[in-house]
Each structure stands twice: as structure tokens, then as C-alpha cells.
Design an enzyme around this catalytic site. Structure first.
Site, PDB file in Angstrom:
ATOM      1  N   HIS A 294       1.606  -6.480  10.036  1.00  0.00           N
ATOM      2  CA  HIS A 294       1.738  -5.078  10.414  1.00  0.00           C
ATOM      3  C   HIS A 294       2.750  -4.864  11.531  1.00  0.00           C
ATOM      4  O   HIS A 294       3.155  -3.742  11.826  1.00  0.00           O
ATOM      5  CB  HIS A 294       0.365  -4.516  10.821  1.00  0.00           C
TER       6      HIS A 294
ATOM      7  N   ASP B 249       5.136  -1.574   7.665  1.00  0.00           N
ATOM      8  CA  ASP B 249       4.254  -0.420   7.838  1.00  0.00           C
ATOM      9  C   ASP B 249       3.388  -0.252   6.601  1.00  0.00           C
ATOM     10  O   ASP B 249       3.754  -0.656   5.498  1.00  0.00           O
ATOM     11  CB  ASP B 249       5.078   0.853   8.046  1.00  0.00           C
TER      12      ASP B 249
END
Ligand SMILES: Cc1cc2nc3c(=O)[nH]c(=O)nc-3n(C[C@H](O)[C@H](O)[C@H](O)COP(=O)(O)OP(=O)(O)OC[C@H]3O[C@@H](n4cnc5c(N)ncnc54)[C@H](O)[C@@H]3O)c2cc1C
Lengths: 465, 441
Positions: free
Chosen positions: B410, B414
Site C-alpha cells: 500500500h 493505491d
């Protein structure tokens, strides 16, 4: 002669980092070998903390005796002026060093640590060769290596050590008192030794390139030290750089130009650098953190099974930090889960008067975004301090968070305040709040009462001030 | 006669040490030049090391499981002539060996024994010593709830105990002044996390504990997994794919396959979908050097194929998937899986993947949360195909469904981009013809 050893733990460096690691590893039943090229005890014991404090004590005693000459003081009169014999003081200091050195050897033996004397050179992360006196070599193979090679004094380019240009090590071994001494660098080592030589009777000038003395302490704490220097004719020159020494003249540079300072010895104390050369660091695939060896919060380097502790891994370069790391690494190797996460590492400056502290100063707390209350208690209002002639200009200062009164720092300046650091750091490590300190009964009359009173002051109701 | 000390050569970029997996020689054996003498395990692969000289084996410098530093001595061999082990180099090896070990030829070397690892006191035992405390989550008047990132406050003894139990104090509420975590707070937290042990139902309790040294491949896996999970904030995304048509195509192709062609599983089709979808989402085809803060993005697609082997999980790599046909991929996958299972995969075959796919095969479950093969930034897993009733055009119809379970780093990827990639793959797999419309899709 050649020998070979294989061991579970190899410690390179017998300073307060290395020898503590070795003793703890031995206590935990790990087969341990400690290598040191010099005497056991490292910088701290042989040419740092202990010898410097011994000479500071001798100098202070001599200085105190001088008060009693002539008119006398405290009702004590000396009919004749005392004399200082630096050779005698150094001899006495060497006795202490020897005694402690023997003590360390005994402790290592008791913990069944094998000590190999000689310079260690790493071949790779798991083995090294030690060259001892008389041409002996020992190959050591280890599952875990702990690098505790410490630090060395930094030289100035124009002032290499040797002759009349002294490192702190040389200064602690002088046999005759210099008449005129210039100390280059106003950090704690320079100020401690400079003030001691002043007390012994030398004329002392300190030259400092920046505009600050004892840069790790704030102005309030340093002020009493500056006052002492002024009152005792110790010349401190800021924004002055030492550039070279020849024929009894030290050349210094200021904004106004060059100047010569006549002196028979120059003591250079401009800092210490990690000892990372000459033992094969280049053969280990280890990440660095600037000049220091990079370690994580368990003192593990980037190479598995290779650990580093003490001065060689970075600031603060202090003996007790080295020891705490050494003890921890030994326990981790023995299978315990540990992390190096002190809430504070205390520090003391053995100047006249002493400066001691743990945790954040008010300025540092503000810089960290904390809203704090500060409580100050002057030693002049402490009975015990007055009875020990320690009541001048010193104080104890407690810094706490405004919202929950958590103690984030405690500092003090004054005679004998080094002995209060135990209480300071304990309060911070235990997570004490101002009310905890306020609720503790201290012995009367002791200087510890001023710690209690400083907490009361922060709460807004000191009794004796 | 002389002694040749053979030191562990550099066996790959950045590797400082390797573990002895298996000796193929013993002391007293005569070895030939270039004969394989030992298998060494690096972070990625088992590498066979060959002897640079011929002679008689005098000493093995470690046993299976020992770590040997690159450049450290591995084996000493008696050779014709002078050897390389002169006094100034390594000392006198023969004397060296005999000074550390008995002359018994069975045990010619002193082998370092591992540091004793006292089993950490199980949480249960540790907390029994103190009376069960009722959890006090309430913060007393002096304390304030800890803000995010604020260091938890506790005495050194409480911090030590938490470390030894492997508990992060960040998660433990403190009831003391200024939010300090008391011993009782920690005890309550430990108990709360243990769950109530169910009282005996008349069966004998089994108190035995077996100690198993975690070495070899399992140790690599353990370290790699721990580092990946600790360092990478994983983000998981699961989507279902209707593979009815794809399965029909797969069966059709398999029925027609030539003998020299490997059987097609779902993986080549997924790989094919990646070849098309990944260039549209280049950030997922990358390796993240998070110490240097540099992301290396690749034009090539080197697909890691997570493979279960008898020793544990291994990830061989299909190089340049973008340049391969479906059948080539099937052949590659089969070859790599076999090499991995038999432990014969080379170091090259086990390194350099840029994106990994994983499959639990027929056991594949409904969903999984795969762990990223660091330093990559994504991993895509297939779950088991199942026939399920689906509404299609208002009709309840049996369809063959298969879930894709994916995880992404992450820090780099995204959620939106991850979802877009998986949706694109879903689209390609659900309309299998588009998998082959190069340049038109
Ligand atoms: C004048 C002075 C005063 C000081 N006062 C204080 C004080 O009051 N309080 C305080 O906390 N700190 C003080 N310090 C700092 C303190 O001495 C150091 O922080 C501490 O000694 C660091 O410990 P260490 O174990 O990391 O390394 P060191 O004590 O430097 O020990 C390293 C040892 O390793 C050995 N060694 C290095 N390389 C090899 C090799 N390749 N083979 C074999 N042996 C090797 C060296 O001979 C040395 O004995 C002072 C320092 C000085 C110089």
C-alpha cells in the site's frame, strides 16, 4: 605459535561495552571470548572516565586546601601552603586504574570468559585473527560477534598529537604540571580537564571555534560553570580557531585575524570518532550510519549474527550506554527478547560546578512540541548544600508535561549533583508524575530534598523557596 | 603435500553468508577437481559448490545448518604440492585442527553449537504467577488516552516483560497516572488475549512440547515472511471471476494439445492476462528498495510462481512472460515447478521476479490473503474454481466461478489502482478471446 578457538560469542573490545557484554554472556552460559589489544576496561577505565575523575578529585582537594591558608576558612587554618605534585597524583590515579583493571579481569574469569590479548582483525563476520605480543596468533571462529571497538580522540589537521600537543589520553599521563596550558575545544572533556589543571595551578586558556561552551546543555545550566571560570582567571575565547603550534606559540584565528598564544602544552579535545579502522571492517558487509556502524534497536548490524555496541555505534558516546547495550546484546544472543528502549540516558559533566541531567530540557521539550511546566529549586535554599559549601548558584530543575504532569526531564547544576542523577533517571524511567515526586519523603538534610522541592515548585507550591 | 583451504566464494550479489544444506563429502574422501562437494543455501536458492582442487578432504568447517560467511573457510583439502594455506595466511591448518579437536577421525572439527535458546515462557505460565486481574481499561483522572504515535509509558520491568512476551505496549491501555501502563494492565491484556481455556472434558491433557530447530529452507521462509509482513503494509483485494468460458477454452485446448505440449492449467491464462493488463498499470510490476526509497519499475514481466515443495514454499521465476506464447508459459511453469520440487532450481531461476502469482491448486478455498514476495509490490492468487448459481440476464444459471485474491504494497499501490488492475484481469479472463487480441484489445 598459532592457536585456534571456536566459540559461541566473540567480543572485540574490552571497554565498558565489550567487557559487560562478555560477562553477561558468560553468566548466561554462553561460551565467550573477549579480545582486547590494551588493558581491560577500555577508554573508560584506562584513559577516560575513571582517570579523569581521579585527577579532578585530586585537583579539587588541592584547590579546597588552599582556602585554608592564611586567614583560613570554616575555622580551619593551614600554616603553610599545600603543594601539588602531579606525578604523585598520577601515581595515585594509576593505582585506582590498576585495581579496577584487576577487578574486571576477575569478573571475566568468574563468568568463565576467555580473554585473548592482542589486536583483532576480522576475516569475515564470523572469524578473526588476533595478533598478540610476542608474535602469537589466535584464530577465533564465532557464531556471534560483538563489535565494541569504541572511539578515539579526533585530531585537528594543523595540530597532530605528539610532543607538546596532547590528546586527553596524554593529558591524563602527564608527570609535570604545565605552566601555561591551552585547551582546544570547550566540550565536556576539555572543560573537565581544563578546570582540573586550573585547580592544580596551571594557567589555562580555552579556545572554542563556536560561540558556546558545553553545547549539550542550555545556558542556565552552563552559567555557573562560566562564572567559576571567570572567578578563577580561566580565559575562555569563543569563535576562535586553533590552527597550528610551534615554538611554544599556539596560532589562533578570530574574526579580527591571527593571534599567538604562548603556552607550553596544548590539549586538543575537539571530539571523538568511532574506531572503525585497522580491524577489517571493510571485510564485513556492514551498513554504516555516517562514520558509525549502523545498528537496529537490538544493536544488530546489517549482517546477521554480527552486533555492535558502545561508542562505535554513535551518540551518546557514554560508558553507561555502552554497558547497557552490551548487557542487552548478550541476553538477546542467549535467546531473550529485548530491545534498547531507554526512556532517558543520563549524563554528567564533572566541571566546577557539576552539571547533571536526564531527559529533555525545557527547550528540547518545546522543540518536541510539548507544553511543559518547569520547577526550579535553588541549592542556596537547601540546608545540606550550605553545610557542604555547595549552595552557590546551583539549582535543580524539573520539566514536566502540563497536561498530565509526566516528568520528561530533570537537570541540575551544583557541587555534588552528579550523585542525584540516579533519582532523576529513575523518576523518568518509572514514568513518574510531579505528584509522585511530591509524595516522596526525602531525608533531611540532603541535597535530594531539592529534587522534591523542584517538583513542588512545578506544582506551584515549593515550601522552602 | 600441502593443505588447500577452500573459502566460501561469493555466490551472489549482497550475500554475506550462507547455510550449509548438505555435505556431499566426508573427511577422508578423495575429491576430484570440479566435483560438487556441498549444497549451500542462500536467501533464495540452494547452490552447489564445486571443489576448485583435487585431493583428500581433511576438514569440513561446519555441519548442516551452520552459517558460513562469504570468504570464510569451508573445507580444507590435502593436495599435491604446496596448497594455499601457508603459515602467514591461515596459520598451520593441521596443527590448528588438532589443537581444537580430538584426533578422532569421526569428529575432526569442533563444530560450534548453537546458543541455547531457552523457550520463552509461555504467556500462560507467566501470567499465572499473578492473580487474575480484572481488566481496567478505564483511564484514571491523571491520564489521558495516548495519541497516535505517542510512546507508551511503562516502568522498565513492565517493558521488559512485554518484550519477552512479544507484546507491543502500543496496544496495551494504561490505567496509571499519565496513562502509565501498570503491571496489572499488562497482565489483564495478556489474559484478555489468551481466551478462556475450556475445562477438561474427561480427556487426558497432553503436556508435551517438541522443540524443533528452524533451519534451512524453513528458516529462510520464516525470515522472509516476517520481514515482508512487518515491513510492507499489505492491502488485500478479492474479486470473483466467471471462468465458465475460459474453462471451456482450456479444456478444448488441452484436448487438442500435442504430446510435446504441457497441459494448460489456469496459471498460463492468468499470466497471459497479466502480460496485457500490467503495462497499463506499470506501478505493480516493480521492486521497491525501501531503504534507498527507490522503486525499480520493469518493462519486462518476470512472473514468480509460488510453488509448494516438500521443504516449503519456493518461488521460481518465469522470465520474460511478455515474450512467451501460452504453450511456452505452460511448459515453463511445469519445468520450474519440477525443478523447485526436486530442489534443482538454479539461483537464476529463483531470483528476479517482478510480480508473483500463487495458487493453492484444488485446495484453493474461497479467498486468501497472500503475502507479498518482497521486494515486489504485488501478488495475485487464484482460488478454487466452483460451480455456483448466478443470475445472468435475469436467469439463475450454473456458472463456474473462481476468486482472485490479491495483496499489494500500500506504500506504492493505491487501492483504486489495485482494483482497476484486478478488474481489467477479470475482464480479460471472462472474455477469453480478448486474451489473444494482441494490439486490438
Ligand atoms: C577523557 C574522557 C573522559 C570521559 N568521561 C566519561 C564520563 O565521565 N562518563 C561517561 O559515561 N563516559 C565518559 N567518557 C566516554 C567513555 O569513556 C566511552 O563512552 C566508553 O569508554 C565507550 O565504551 P566502549 O566499550 O564503546 O569503547 P572503549 O571504552 O573505547 O573500548 C574499546 C576497546 O576496544 C579495544 N579495541 C578496539 N579495536 C580493537 C581490536 N581490533 N582488537 C582488539 N581490541 C580492540 C580498545 O583497545 C579499547 O580497549 C570519557 C572519555 C574520555 C576520553
Amino acid at each position: 605459535m598459532s592457536d585456534a578457538l571456536s566459540t559461541q560469542v566473540l567480543v572485540v573490545g574490552g571497554g565498558p561495552g565489550g567487557y559487560v557484554a562478555a560477562i553477561r554472556a558468560g553468566q548466561l552460559g554462553l561460551k565467550t571470548v573477549l579480545v582486547d589489544a590494551d588493558q581491560l576496561g577500555g577508554t573508560c577505565l584506562i584513559r577516560g572516565c575513571i582517570p579523569s575523575k581521579a585527577l579532578i578529585h585530586a585537583a579539587s582537594k588541592f584547590d579546597a586546601l588552599q582556602q585554608h591558608v592564611g586567614e583560613g576558612a570554616l575555622g580551619i587554618r593551614l600554616p603553610q601552603a599545600p603543594e601539588f605534585d602531579l606525578g604523585g597524583a598520577v601515581h595515585w590515579k594509576n593505582g585506582i586504574v590498576q585495581k579496577l583493571n584487576g577487578g574486571v579481569a576477575g569478573l571475566l574469569k568468574k563468568a568463565r570468559v576467555q580473554v585473548v590479548s592482542g589486536w583483532a582483525r576480522f576475516e569475515d563476520g564470523k572469524s578473526c585473527i588476533v595478533e598478540g605480543d610476542g608474535g602469537t596468533t589466535t584464530h577465533i571462529q564465532a557464531e556471534h560477534t560483538i563489535i565494541a571497538t569504541g572511539s578515539l580522540p579526533v585530531e585537528l589537521p594543523g595540530l597532530p598529537f605528539g610532543g607538546n600537543v596532547l590528546s586527553s589520553t596524554d593529558a591524563l599521563a602527564l608527570r609535570a604540571l604545565p605552566k601555561r596550558l591551552v585547551v582546544v575545544g570547550a566540550g565536556y572533556i576539555g572543560m573537565e580537564l581544563g578546570m582540573a589543571f586550573r585547580k592544580m595551578g596551571a594557567e589555562v586558556t580555552v579556545v572554542e571555534a563556536t560561540d558556546r561552551m558545553l553545547p549539550s546543555y542550555d545556558a542556565d545550566l552552563v552559567k555557573p560553570v562560566r562564572n567559576w571560570c571567570r572567578q578563577h582567571g580561566m580565559d575562555i575565547r569563543f569563535e576562535t580557531k586553533a590552527v597550528g603550534y610551534a615554538d611554544g606559540q599556539l596560532t589562533v584565528q578570530t574574526a579580527a585575524g591571527e593571534e599567538q598564544l604562548a603556552c607550553d602544552k596544548v590539549l586538543v579535545t575537539v571530539g571523538r570518532r568511532p574506531n572503525t579502522q585497522g580491524w577489517g571492517l571493510d571485510r564485513l558487509v556492514i551498513d554504516m550510519n555516517g562514520p558509525f556502524i549502523k545498528v537496529d534497536d537490538s544493536c544488530q548490524t546489517s549482517m546477521r549474527g554480527v552486533w555492535a555496541i558502545g561508542d562505535v555505534v554513535g551518540e551518546p558516546m557514554l560508558a553507561h550506554k555502552a554497558s547497557a547495550q552490551g548487557e542487552m546484546v548478550a541476553e538477546i544472543i542467549a535467546g531473550q527478547r529485548r530491545k534498547f528502549d531507554p526512556a532517558a540516558i543520563p549524563a554528567v559533566c564533572f566541571t566546577e560546578p557539576e552539571i547533571a541531567g536526564a531527559g529533555l530540557s525545557p527547550d528540547e521539550a518545546h522543540a518536541a512540541g510539548l507544553d511543559v511546566v518547569v520547577g526550579n529549586f535553588p541549592l542556596a535554599a537547601n540546608g545540606r548544600a550550605l553545610t557542604m559549601e555547595a549552595g552557590e548558584s546551583g539549582f535543580v530543575r524539573v520539566t514536566a508535561r502540563r497536561d498530565n504532569h509526566l516528568i520528561v526531564g530533570v537537570h541540575a547544576v551544583g557541587a555534588h549533583v552528579s550523585e542525584l542523577t540516579g533519582a532523576f533517571v529513575q523518576a523518568i524511567e518509572m514514568g513518574a508524575v510531579l505528584e509522585d515526586l511530591a509524595g516522596i519523603i526525602q531525608v533531611h538534610p540532603t541535597m535530594s530534598e531539592s529534587f522534591h522541592e523542584a517538583a513542588l515548585a512545578a506544582l506551584g507550591h515549593a515550601i522552602h523557596a | 603435500m600441502g593443505i588447500y583451504t577452500f573459502k566460501l566464494p561469493d555466490i551472489g550479489e549482497g550475500i554475506a553468508e550462507a547455510e550449509i544444506a548438505e555435505w556431499k563429502i566426508a573427511v577422508g574422501d578423495v575429491v576430484a577437481e570440479d566435483q560438487g562437494i556441498v549444497d549451500m543455501l542462500t536467501d533464495k536458492a540452494a547452490v552447489e559448490i564445486e571443489s576448485p582442487v583435487g585431493g583428500t578432504v581433511k576438514e569440513l568447517c561446519g555441519e548442516a545448518g551452520s552459517m558460513i560467511a562469504v570468504g570464510g573457510p569451508l573445507v580444507r583439502i590435502e593436495v599435491e604440492g604446496d596448497g594455499n594455506t601457508a603459515v602467514e595466511d591461515d596459520g598451520e591448518p593441521v596443527e590448528t585442527a588438532s589443537s581444537t579437536a580430538p584426533a578422532d577421525p569421526e569428529t575432526p572439527v569442533q563444530i560450534p553449537t548453537p546458543a541455547p535458546q531457552p523457550a520463552p515462557a509461555p504467556a500462560a505460565a507467566a501470567s499465572q504467577a499473578t492473580p487474575p486481574a480484572t481488566p481496567t481499561r478505564q483511564v484514571s483522572s491523571g491520564g489521558l488516552p495516548r495519541k497516535a504515535g505517542e510512546k507508551p509509558l511503562a516502568s522498565p520491568a513492565v517493558r521488559r516483560r512485554a518484550q519477552s512476551l512479544g507484546i507491543r505496549l502500543e496496544y496495551v491501555p494504561g490505567s496509571g497516572p499519565a496513562g502509565r501502563i501498570t503491571r496489572q494492565d499488562l497482565d489483564a491484556f495478556v489474559q484478555g488475549h489468551q481466551g478462556a481455556a475450556s475445562p477438561g472434558a474427561g480427556r487426558a491433557a497432553k503436556p508435551g512440547v517438541e522443540e524443533i530447530r528452524i533451519i534451512g529452507l524453513r528458516r529462510r521462509i520464516a525470515t522472509a515472511m516476517q520481514q515482508a509482513k512487518q515491513r510492507i503494509p499489505h492491502f488485500a483485494y478479492v474479486e470473483e471471476v466467471d471462468v465458465t468460458e475460459l474453462e471451456a477454452l482450456r479444456q478444448h485446448l488441452n484436448a487438442q494439445r500435442r504430446d510435446d505440449q504441457a497441459k494448460l492449467t489456469m496459471l498460463p491464462f492468468l499470466a497471459r492476462a497479466l502480460v496485457i493488463a500490467v503495462p497499463e498499470h506499470p506501478q505493480v510490476n516493480a521492486r521497491f528498495d525501501d531503504e534507498a526509497d527507490v522503486l525499480h519499475r520493469y518493462d519486462a514481466l518476470h512472473i514468480g510462481i509460488a510453488t509448494q515443495t516438500p521443504g516449503g514454499l519456493v518461488v521460481p521465476v518465469m522470465q520474460h512472460a511478455e515474450a512467451k506464447s501460452l504453450w511456452d508459459m505452460a511448459a515453463d511453469i511445469r519445468r520450474l515447478a519440477e525443478a523447485a520440487r526436486s530442489g534443482k532450481a538454479s539461483r537464476e531461476e529463483l531470483t528476479g521476479s517482478t510480480l508473483t502469482i500463487t495458487s493453492l491448486g484444488a485446495m484453493g478455498g474461497i479467498a486468501s490473503t497472500p503475502v507479498i514476495n518482497a521486494p515486489e509490490v504485488g501478488i495475485i492468487g487464484v482460488n478454487k474454481m466452483v460451480q455456483r448459481p448466478m443470475y445472468l440476464g435475469g436467469q439463475l444459471t450454473p456458472r463456474l466461478m473462481m476468486n482472485l485474491s490479491s495483496s499489494f504494497d500500500h506504500r506504492i499501490v493505491d487501492g483504486w489502482d489495485a482494483a482497476a488492475l484486478i478488474q481489467r484481469i477479470k475482464g480479460l479472463l471472462e472474455h477469453p478471446a480478448t486474451l489473444f487480441m494482441e494490439g486490438e484489445a
